[in-house]
Each structure stands twice: as C-alpha cells, then as structure tokens.
Design a protein around this motif. Structure first.
Motif, PDB file in Angstrom:
ATOM      1  N   UNK A   1      30.486  41.880  45.222  1.00  0.00           N
ATOM      2  CA  UNK A   1      31.431  42.364  44.270  1.00  0.00           C
ATOM      3  C   UNK A   1      30.957  42.975  43.212  1.00  0.00           C
ATOM      4  N   UNK A   2      30.015  42.834  42.979  1.00  0.00           N
ATOM      5  CA  UNK A   2      28.852  43.100  41.778  1.00  0.00           C
ATOM      6  C   UNK A   2      28.904  44.326  42.154  1.00  0.00           C
ATOM      7  N   UNK A   3      28.265  44.611  42.912  1.00  0.00           N
ATOM      8  CA  UNK A   3      28.028  46.172  43.380  1.00  0.00           C
ATOM      9  C   UNK A   3      29.118  47.038  42.994  1.00  0.00           C
ATOM     10  N   UNK A   4      30.147  46.323  43.744  1.00  0.00           N
ATOM     11  CA  UNK A   4      31.446  47.096  43.398  1.00  0.00           C
ATOM     12  C   UNK A   4      31.891  47.635  42.248  1.00  0.00           C
ATOM     13  N   UNK A   5      32.293  46.974  41.554  1.00  0.00           N
ATOM     14  CA  UNK A   5      32.520  46.860  40.483  1.00  0.00           C
ATOM     15  C   UNK A   5      31.410  48.275  39.572  1.00  0.00           C
ATOM     16  N   UNK A   6      29.976  47.280  39.830  1.00  0.00           N
ATOM     17  CA  UNK A   6      29.496  48.881  39.003  1.00  0.00           C
ATOM     18  C   UNK A   6      29.481  49.825  40.030  1.00  0.00           C
ATOM     19  N   UNK A   7      29.333  49.838  40.879  1.00  0.00           N
ATOM     20  CA  UNK A   7      29.688  51.122  41.265  1.00  0.00           C
ATOM     21  C   UNK A   7      30.795  51.887  40.064  1.00  0.00           C
ATOM     22  N   UNK A   8      32.164  51.479  40.279  1.00  0.00           N
ATOM     23  CA  UNK A   8      33.204  51.659  39.826  1.00  0.00           C
ATOM     24  C   UNK A   8      32.859  51.907  37.724  1.00  0.00           C
ATOM     25  N   UNK A   9      32.265  51.086  37.461  1.00  0.00           N
ATOM     26  CA  UNK A   9      32.430  51.569  35.722  1.00  0.00           C
ATOM     27  C   UNK A   9      31.398  53.160  36.275  1.00  0.00           C
ATOM     28  N   UNK A  10      30.257  53.084  36.996  1.00  0.00           N
ATOM     29  CA  UNK A  10      29.371  53.827  36.336  1.00  0.00           C
ATOM     30  C   UNK A  10      29.882  55.363  37.400  1.00  0.00           C
ATOM     31  N   UNK A  11      31.221  55.593  37.878  1.00  0.00           N
ATOM     32  CA  UNK A  11      32.235  56.686  37.985  1.00  0.00           C
ATOM     33  C   UNK A  11      31.577  56.953  39.360  1.00  0.00           C
ATOM     34  N   UNK A  12      31.979  56.701  40.498  1.00  0.00           N
ATOM     35  CA  UNK A  12      30.844  57.108  41.186  1.00  0.00           C
ATOM     36  C   UNK A  12      32.279  56.693  42.171  1.00  0.00           C
ATOM     37  N   UNK A  13      32.685  58.254  43.635  1.00  0.00           N
ATOM     38  CA  UNK A  13      33.499  58.302  44.193  1.00  0.00           C
ATOM     39  C   UNK A  13      33.407  56.991  45.431  1.00  0.00           C
ATOM     40  N   UNK A  14      34.282  56.345  45.837  1.00  0.00           N
ATOM     41  CA  UNK A  14      33.931  54.957  46.370  1.00  0.00           C
ATOM     42  C   UNK A  14      34.999  54.808  47.250  1.00  0.00           C
ATOM     43  N   UNK A  15      34.772  54.815  48.469  1.00  0.00           N
ATOM     44  CA  UNK A  15      35.075  54.102  49.351  1.00  0.00           C
ATOM     45  C   UNK A  15      35.154  53.067  49.606  1.00  0.00           C
ATOM     46  N   UNK A  16      35.929  52.058  50.243  1.00  0.00           N
ATOM     47  CA  UNK A  16      35.240  51.025  51.007  1.00  0.00           C
ATOM     48  C   UNK A  16      35.934  50.849  52.647  1.00  0.00           C
TER      49      UNK A  16
END
Ligand code: SAM
Ligand code: SF4
Length: 330
Positions: A142-157
């Motif tokens: 979950x920590x990685x997920x939040x970091x990915x969002x704040x870094x502006x990655x295009x995230x697919x779960x």
C-alpha cells in the motif's frame, strides 16, 4: 517491417518475463511450497534479453512490458532497464510488479521514461491480502501504491477475483478509482496456478463482475474500447480514475490480440493459453544469427492460433495447462 500474424493482426507488444522467482506466493499463481525455481543458467541473461528486444523492436514491436515472477527480485534489474530504455524503437516500456521491492526505484523508473506501472493488489484488507499472497506485505505494498500516485505514475491495479476470497471486496477496490486517478482492473482467474487441475468454469466471470459493479454504481458507463485492449473499461460518477474488467478466462478479446510473450526460460509464446513455440534462448546460445532468429519468429507467428481456445486445444491432451503464470509472465 511490421510483424503480422496469419490473420493479419499486427504484433507490436512483447511481454518479457525476466525471472520466474517471486517474493509472494499468490495462490492463484503458484503453490505455497514445492516450487522448483529455475537454475539461473536456464534464464535468459540480461545481454540476451537486450538482444531479444533489439530483434523484436526491429520487427515492429514497440511496446515491451517487463514482468515475471517478480521483476524486482532479479539482481541488477535497474541496470538492465537503463539499457533497454535506450532502445529508441521502443515507444512504451512498462512494468508489472507486486510492489514489495519497487518503492526505492520509482524515481529512477520515472527518469528513464517508465510511466506505466501495473500493481497487483487483490485485497484492501491486511489479513485477506496475507491469505491470498501467503506473505505479510500489505502495508509495504500500500505504501508503494501511495508513492506511485504521488510520483504521478499511470497506475493500473490488477485484482484477480476469486469466489469466496475477495469477491466481497470488488466494490471497495473499485472505490480506489474514486479517490485516486487509477485504473482498477478486475481479472478473471485463469488456470495458470502451477497445478494441472483442469478449470472448466469460474464463478466470477466478466458478466458477473460487471453486474456487481452496476449494483453499487448505477451510473456506470462504458468507455470506448481502445484497439487491442484486453480490458473493457468503465467510469462512474465522481471517479478520478476508471475500472476495467479483463475477461482473461472467457477470452473475449483474442480477436485483436497484438501481443506475444517470451517466458523466463527464453521461449516464445504466441498465445498465453498455447504452448511455447520457439526456443529463442537455445538459438542464441547456439550462435544462430539475428536474421535466422527473425525468420523463425516470422514462421511461428504465421502459425498463430485464432484465439485462446484454439491455442489451448492445440496443446493436446498430453500437455494440459499446468504451468505457473510466474514462468510464462503474466
Ligand atoms: N509479480 C508481478 C505481479 O504480481 O504483478 C508480475 C507477474 S504476475 C504473474 C502478473 C499478473 O498476472 C499479476 O497481475 C497477477 O495478478 C496475474 N496472474 C497471475 N496468475 C494469475 C491467474 N491464475 N489468473 C489471472 N491472473 C493471474
Ligand atoms: Fe508472484 Fe506475481 Fe505470481 Fe503473485 S502473481 S505469486 S506476485 S508472480
């Protein structure tokens, strides 16, 4: 040139498994114990993978997804990605990860142009995550997920939906798309779990998943399906992101499939459900030239199955699906 199959479908997407090893044991992917990870010599070396990427990219493959196993458990992955990212014929380099070892490398991934990350997350509940993955890594992921969002990655779960295990979490997972600009994709469970028990049906197919989503989000609306997409995508009111459904078991998207796979053992697959059709590692180690490898690739692509059902049938009764997704590369 543009590599095309016998049905005229352009092949421009390679999924490359860099390892079969993993630091989770998701039960839909591999057994808890008794897994025989491959000896290192059986895996492609990074040099071989770079050569392979050069060969495919010269044939019109311009999208590569790095997968596994868990890509980040392979040593020196970043050095390999640095080299791969220098290939100018690759327009889109992306990665699929379970997020355990990923966080420290995020800013580096950004710096070399990797913007798209698929993160596997089958549960938002600490205990359920542990039950599914057989490891206590929820807080980390979950920590990685939040970091990915704040870094502006295009995230697919990526969430594989399993009856009685996480089907009750479909709505909570979908709500991630309200709070965050992510695409939450619900995947039908496939039989690639490392055991040869034939799976003839699934309780949570794409139709049932959609019904469930509609029950909670009555205004859910379908987005136009982009060419070659494996997911049908939807938006609903207030969502910053969207949700998608991948009919991976029902195989509704095969008609426009643009992808091929190279397994961690360096073998090529022209369909996930089929068998390996070309041992590229062996050719490379036998000093076969790039031109001859290309000719063999063209030949196997010209024998591609129409869809996943035909590919599965072609495996024959003596070769049922029994492999783990971690070897093929999901
Ligand atoms: N370890 C990385 C991860 O989990 O994201 C990358 C490799 S994993 C094999 C790639 C994707 O395959 C994951 O999103 C996982 O959920 C999916 N997958 C694995 N086994 C599956 C199965 N039996 N059915 C459906 N999806 C599966
Ligand atoms: Fe590992 Fe990914 Fe398979 Fe889970 S799905 S066991 S994280 S390779």
């Amino acid at each position: 040139m543009q590599l095309k199959d016998n049905f005229g479908r352009p092949i421009n997407y390679l999924r490359l498994a860099v390892t079969d090893r993993c630091n989770l044991r998701c039960f839909y992917c591999m057994p808890e114990e008794g897994i025989h990870f491959l000896p290192k010599e059986q895996l492609l070396t990074y040099e071989e993978m770079i050569r392979l990427a050069d060969i495919f990219s010269s044939m019109g493959v311009d999208k590569i997804r790095i997968t596994g196993g868990e890509p980040f458990v392979r040593k020196n992955l970043i050095d390999f990605l640095d080299t791969l990212a220098k290939n100018k014929q690759i327009n889109k380099l992306s990665i699929t990860t379970n997020g355990i070892l990923t966080r420290p490398y995020l800013s580096h991934l950004k710096s070399i142009g990797i913007e798209n990350i698929n993160l596997s997350l089958d549960s938002l509940n600490h205990d359920n995550f542990k039950k599914i993955t057989r490891r206590d890594e929820f807080t980390n992921v979950i920590g990685t997920f939040h970091q990915m969002i704040s870094d502006g990655f295009k995230v697919k779960i990526n969430a594989v939906i399993m009856d009685g295990i996480n089907d009750h979490e479909i709505i909570d997972l979908a709500k991630l798309a309200i709070e965050y600009p992510v695409s939450v994709r619900f995947i039908e469970e496939m039989p690639f779990n490392g055991s040869a028990v034939k799976q003839t049906s699934i309780r949570w197919n794409h139709i049932r998943i959609l019904e469930k989503l509609k029950s909670a989000f009555p205004d859910i609306a379908k987005l136009p399906t982009s060419a070659n997409s494996t997911s049908e995508n939807y938006i609903f009111d207030q969502a910053k992101g969207n949700v998608g459904i991948i009919a991976a078991f029902s195989r509704t998207f095969c008609g426009s499939c643009d992808r091929i796979r190279v397994t961690s053992t360096g073998e090529m697959r022209t369909c996930l459900y089929g068998h390996n059709v070309l041992d590229i590692k062996k050719m490379m180690r036998n000093e076969v030239s790039d031109e001859s490898i290309k000719a063999s690739i063209i030949e196997v692509v010209q024998k591609r199955a129409k869809d996943g059902f035909e590919a599965e049938k072609k495996r024959g009764i003596n070769n049922p699906i029994g492999e783990s997704m971690s070897v093929i590369g999901g």
